[in-house]
Design a protein around this motif. Structure first.
Motif, mmCIF file in Angstrom:
data_model
loop_
_atom_site.group_PDB
_atom_site.id
_atom_site.type_symbol
_atom_site.label_atom_id
_atom_site.label_comp_id
_atom_site.label_asym_id
_atom_site.label_seq_id
_atom_site.Cartn_x
_atom_site.Cartn_y
_atom_site.Cartn_z
ATOM 1 N N ILE A 226 0.842 -1.199 0.000
ATOM 2 C CA ILE A 226 0.000 0.000 0.000
ATOM 3 C C ILE A 226 0.875 1.246 0.000
ATOM 4 O O ILE A 226 1.854 1.333 0.734
ATOM 5 C CB ILE A 226 -0.942 0.028 1.225
ATOM 6 N N PHE A 227 0.511 2.199 -0.829
ATOM 7 C CA PHE A 227 1.190 3.487 -0.895
ATOM 8 C C PHE A 227 0.146 4.572 -0.616
ATOM 9 O O PHE A 227 -0.569 5.003 -1.512
ATOM 10 C CB PHE A 227 1.803 3.671 -2.286
ATOM 11 N N PRO A 228 -0.032 4.985 0.645
ATOM 12 C CA PRO A 228 -1.030 6.013 0.935
ATOM 13 C C PRO A 228 -0.403 7.406 1.003
ATOM 14 O O PRO A 228 0.654 7.598 1.595
ATOM 15 C CB PRO A 228 -1.571 5.595 2.303
ATOM 16 N N LEU A 229 -1.045 8.361 0.377
ATOM 17 C CA LEU A 229 -0.688 9.749 0.637
ATOM 18 C C LEU A 229 -1.220 10.128 2.018
ATOM 19 O O LEU A 229 -2.168 9.508 2.508
ATOM 20 C CB LEU A 229 -1.284 10.669 -0.420
ATOM 21 N N PRO A 230 -0.633 11.127 2.636
ATOM 22 C CA PRO A 230 -1.168 11.572 3.927
ATOM 23 C C PRO A 230 -2.493 12.293 3.708
ATOM 24 O O PRO A 230 -2.855 12.596 2.572
ATOM 25 C CB PRO A 230 -0.102 12.548 4.430
ATOM 26 N N PRO A 231 -3.229 12.567 4.759
ATOM 27 C CA PRO A 231 -4.485 13.297 4.603
ATOM 28 C C PRO A 231 -4.262 14.659 3.937
ATOM 29 O O PRO A 231 -3.370 15.413 4.323
ATOM 30 C CB PRO A 231 -4.988 13.467 6.046
ATOM 31 N N ILE A 232 -5.061 14.944 2.922
ATOM 32 C CA ILE A 232 -5.018 16.243 2.241
ATOM 33 C C ILE A 232 -6.256 17.013 2.679
ATOM 34 O O ILE A 232 -7.384 16.655 2.342
ATOM 35 C CB ILE A 232 -4.972 16.065 0.716
ATOM 36 N N SER A 233 -6.053 18.065 3.439
ATOM 37 C CA SER A 233 -7.140 18.815 4.059
ATOM 38 C C SER A 233 -7.849 19.696 3.034
ATOM 39 O O SER A 233 -7.233 20.572 2.422
ATOM 40 C CB SER A 233 -6.592 19.677 5.199
ATOM 41 N N LEU A 234 -9.165 19.486 2.859
ATOM 42 C CA LEU A 234 -9.921 20.344 1.947
ATOM 43 C C LEU A 234 -10.024 21.766 2.485
ATOM 44 O O LEU A 234 -10.009 22.729 1.717
ATOM 45 C CB LEU A 234 -11.324 19.755 1.706
ATOM 46 N N GLN A 235 -10.109 21.899 3.798
ATOM 47 C CA GLN A 235 -10.157 23.232 4.393
ATOM 48 C C GLN A 235 -8.865 23.991 4.085
ATOM 49 O O GLN A 235 -8.898 25.182 3.754
ATOM 50 C CB GLN A 235 -10.368 23.115 5.902
ATOM 51 N N PHE A 236 -7.731 23.282 4.155
ATOM 52 C CA PHE A 236 -6.454 23.926 3.839
ATOM 53 C C PHE A 236 -6.392 24.290 2.357
ATOM 54 O O PHE A 236 -5.902 25.355 1.991
ATOM 55 C CB PHE A 236 -5.304 22.986 4.206
ATOM 56 N N LEU A 237 -6.898 23.409 1.486
ATOM 57 C CA LEU A 237 -6.894 23.710 0.050
ATOM 58 C C LEU A 237 -7.724 24.950 -0.261
ATOM 59 O O LEU A 237 -7.394 25.714 -1.181
ATOM 60 C CB LEU A 237 -7.450 22.524 -0.739
ATOM 61 N N MET A 238 -8.804 25.160 0.507
ATOM 62 C CA MET A 238 -9.662 26.318 0.264
ATOM 63 C C MET A 238 -9.042 27.617 0.735
ATOM 64 O O MET A 238 -9.311 28.681 0.174
ATOM 65 C CB MET A 238 -11.015 26.129 0.960
ATOM 66 N N SER A 239 -8.200 27.538 1.776
ATOM 67 C CA SER A 239 -7.740 28.763 2.432
ATOM 68 C C SER A 239 -6.296 29.131 2.133
ATOM 69 O O SER A 239 -5.859 30.226 2.464
ATOM 70 C CB SER A 239 -7.911 28.642 3.954
ATOM 71 N N SER A 240 -5.528 28.228 1.501
ATOM 72 C CA SER A 240 -4.100 28.475 1.315
ATOM 73 C C SER A 240 -3.642 27.972 -0.042
ATOM 74 O O SER A 240 -4.284 27.124 -0.666
ATOM 75 C CB SER A 240 -3.281 27.768 2.410
ATOM 76 N N ASP A 241 -2.505 28.500 -0.476
ATOM 77 C CA ASP A 241 -1.871 27.977 -1.676
ATOM 78 C C ASP A 241 -1.302 26.596 -1.376
ATOM 79 O O ASP A 241 -0.922 26.287 -0.243
ATOM 80 C CB ASP A 241 -0.749 28.899 -2.145
ATOM 81 N N PHE A 242 -1.223 25.773 -2.417
ATOM 82 C CA PHE A 242 -0.771 24.402 -2.222
ATOM 83 C C PHE A 242 0.067 23.986 -3.412
ATOM 84 O O PHE A 242 -0.303 24.214 -4.565
ATOM 85 C CB PHE A 242 -1.977 23.460 -2.069
ATOM 86 N N ASN A 243 1.214 23.360 -3.132
ATOM 87 C CA ASN A 243 2.156 22.942 -4.174
ATOM 88 C C ASN A 243 1.714 21.592 -4.745
ATOM 89 O O ASN A 243 2.300 20.563 -4.467
ATOM 90 C CB ASN A 243 3.561 22.841 -3.580
ATOM 91 N N MET A 244 0.652 21.650 -5.563
ATOM 92 C CA MET A 244 0.140 20.424 -6.165
ATOM 93 C C MET A 244 -0.683 20.794 -7.377
ATOM 94 O O MET A 244 -1.315 21.852 -7.413
ATOM 95 C CB MET A 244 -0.712 19.637 -5.164
ATOM 96 N N HIS B 222 -2.450 0.527 -4.130
ATOM 97 C CA HIS B 222 -2.151 -0.772 -3.513
ATOM 98 C C HIS B 222 -2.172 -1.882 -4.558
ATOM 99 O O HIS B 222 -2.854 -1.796 -5.585
ATOM 100 C CB HIS B 222 -3.125 -1.082 -2.371
ATOM 101 N N TRP B 223 -1.393 -2.929 -4.280
ATOM 102 C CA TRP B 223 -1.396 -4.139 -5.097
ATOM 103 C C TRP B 223 -0.931 -5.315 -4.240
ATOM 104 O O TRP B 223 -0.278 -5.135 -3.227
ATOM 105 C CB TRP B 223 -0.509 -3.979 -6.344
ATOM 106 N N THR B 224 -1.273 -6.534 -4.683
ATOM 107 C CA THR B 224 -0.891 -7.746 -3.959
ATOM 108 C C THR B 224 0.479 -8.200 -4.454
ATOM 109 O O THR B 224 0.717 -8.293 -5.658
ATOM 110 C CB THR B 224 -1.919 -8.862 -4.174
ATOM 111 N N GLN B 225 1.384 -8.482 -3.502
ATOM 112 C CA GLN B 225 2.761 -8.831 -3.863
ATOM 113 C C GLN B 225 3.201 -10.096 -3.125
ATOM 114 O O GLN B 225 2.950 -10.243 -1.932
ATOM 115 C CB GLN B 225 3.713 -7.678 -3.504
ATOM 116 N N THR B 226 3.887 -10.988 -3.853
ATOM 117 C CA THR B 226 4.469 -12.188 -3.261
ATOM 118 C C THR B 226 5.994 -12.062 -3.278
ATOM 119 O O THR B 226 6.586 -11.754 -4.317
ATOM 120 C CB THR B 226 4.051 -13.453 -4.024
ATOM 121 N N PHE B 227 6.607 -12.278 -2.121
ATOM 122 C CA PHE B 227 8.063 -12.352 -2.000
ATOM 123 C C PHE B 227 8.435 -13.838 -2.040
ATOM 124 O O PHE B 227 8.100 -14.585 -1.113
ATOM 125 C CB PHE B 227 8.531 -11.710 -0.696
#
Length: 341
Positions: free
Chosen positions: A70-88, A203-208
């Protein structure tokens, strides 16, 4: 079955919020604590606009080990996106252009989203907690009201304002949204503010395979936070001394920053990159062969961080190598760039 977490990109905000922009920072592949899989090699590249990690894993057992990567991004706050500039960039399914290969073959991960209410802000909260325990899951509650897990805050605000009053009251009571009547006669329309954050997961299923090595490579766009940055030597303000401690800004580096920023009255742009290294400690034993490569982006930029044994290898690159490496701290990297006249 083991559960692998490719946990990445911790949301951070700049020190000078009014003059800065939010962004994403990072970590790498980790596994639920295990003695079955060892990390023989990690080759980590961190640049201002790209992160790439190449691993060689060895299954130490006589049995195949299978789990969900699994590769999760951290929480991206919608409130922050509305109120501030964001490098994305704009919202898209693969928002950071994530790619991965296993044994040289491309992997196509599944991508899904959840919504969470994050814990109250705490500047001392460990970076890893942003993806280990991102917050209270409210995905089902939003689905009941027909609210998609989009990062388009204008679309979300419009949908919230269109909800019936009882639905708005329910969302407000659950701490998921705020509503303001406004004053249309004075030119202030009603407003709706989403208070949840979106976590995007690949995410994906992986066998070692048993008694064998496996090469895994992944890379993605880097979108670090930053902002307008002023510096003088020696640093005297409390925040500057905090920066000096956090990023190990020694006397020579402090002088270099001041010199680079002198033509622009002591001001430039600073990027603050964070990378969680200690997730590597969940594998069996230390990292056999570890290499870190940093690229500061341009020769005139100044980079500073706390790590032993790093050496300059080019006009913009630095390298650190270690055998049997057990990280005891995460990376905090400061890159200062002049803005020009």
């Amino acid at each position: 079955m083991f559960r692998a977490l490719l946990a990445s990109l911790l949301l951070a905000t700049p020190a000078l919020a009014n003059d800065g922009f939010g962004g994403l920072s990072a970590t790498g592949l980790t596994f639920a604590q295990t003695d079955a899989i060892a990390m023989e090699r990690e080759d980590l590249f961190i640049g201002l606009d790209r992160i790439r990690v190449a691993y060689t894993f060895r299954n130490l057992t006589a049995q195949d080990v299978t789990g969900e990567v699994i590769f999760p991004l951290p929480p991206i706050s919608l409130q922050f996106l509305m109120s501030s500039d964001f490098n994305m960039g704009a919202d898209r399914d693969n928002i950071v252009g994530f790619t991965a290969t296993v044994a040289g073959q491309p992997v196509t991960p599944r991508i899904d989203r959840i919504a969470v209410i994050e814990p109250p802000y705490d500047e001392n909260r460990p970076a890893a907690e942003h993806y280990d325990t991102p917050g209270r899951d409210v995905t089902a509650a939003l689905a009941r009201h027909g609210i998609p897990l989009s990062l388009d805050t204008a679309e979300i605000a419009t949908l919230l304002l269109a909800l019936p009053p009882e639905a708005q009251a329910e969302l407000k009571s659950e701490g998921m949204a705020d509503f303001y009547e406004g004053d249309p006669a004075q030119g202030f329309p009603p407003e709706a503010w989403p208070l949840w954050s979106v976590v995007i997961r690949y995410h994906w299923t992986q066998t070692f395979p048993a008694n064998a090595t496996l090469d895994v490579v992944h890379d993605y766009e880097n979108h670090p936070p930053g902002g307008i940055f002023g510096w003088q030597h020696p640093p005297v303000d409390d925040w500057a001394q905090d920066y000096a401690a956090r990023y190990c800004i020694d006397d020579g580096t402090s002088r270099a920053i001041a010199k680079r920023l002198a033509p622009t009255d002591g001001y430039g742009i600073a990027y603050t990159l964070a990378y969680v290294l200690r997730t590597a400690n969940s594998w069996a034993g230390p990292i056999g062969d570890f290499r870190l490569t940093l690229d500061k982006g341009a020769p005139e930029n100044v980079i500073s961080l706390c790590i032993d044994g790093i050496e300059k290898t080019g006009a913009t690159t630095f390298e650190m190598r270690a055998k049997d490496f057990t990280p005891d701290r995460d990376l905090d990297i400061l890159i200062v760039t002049p803005t020009g006249p």
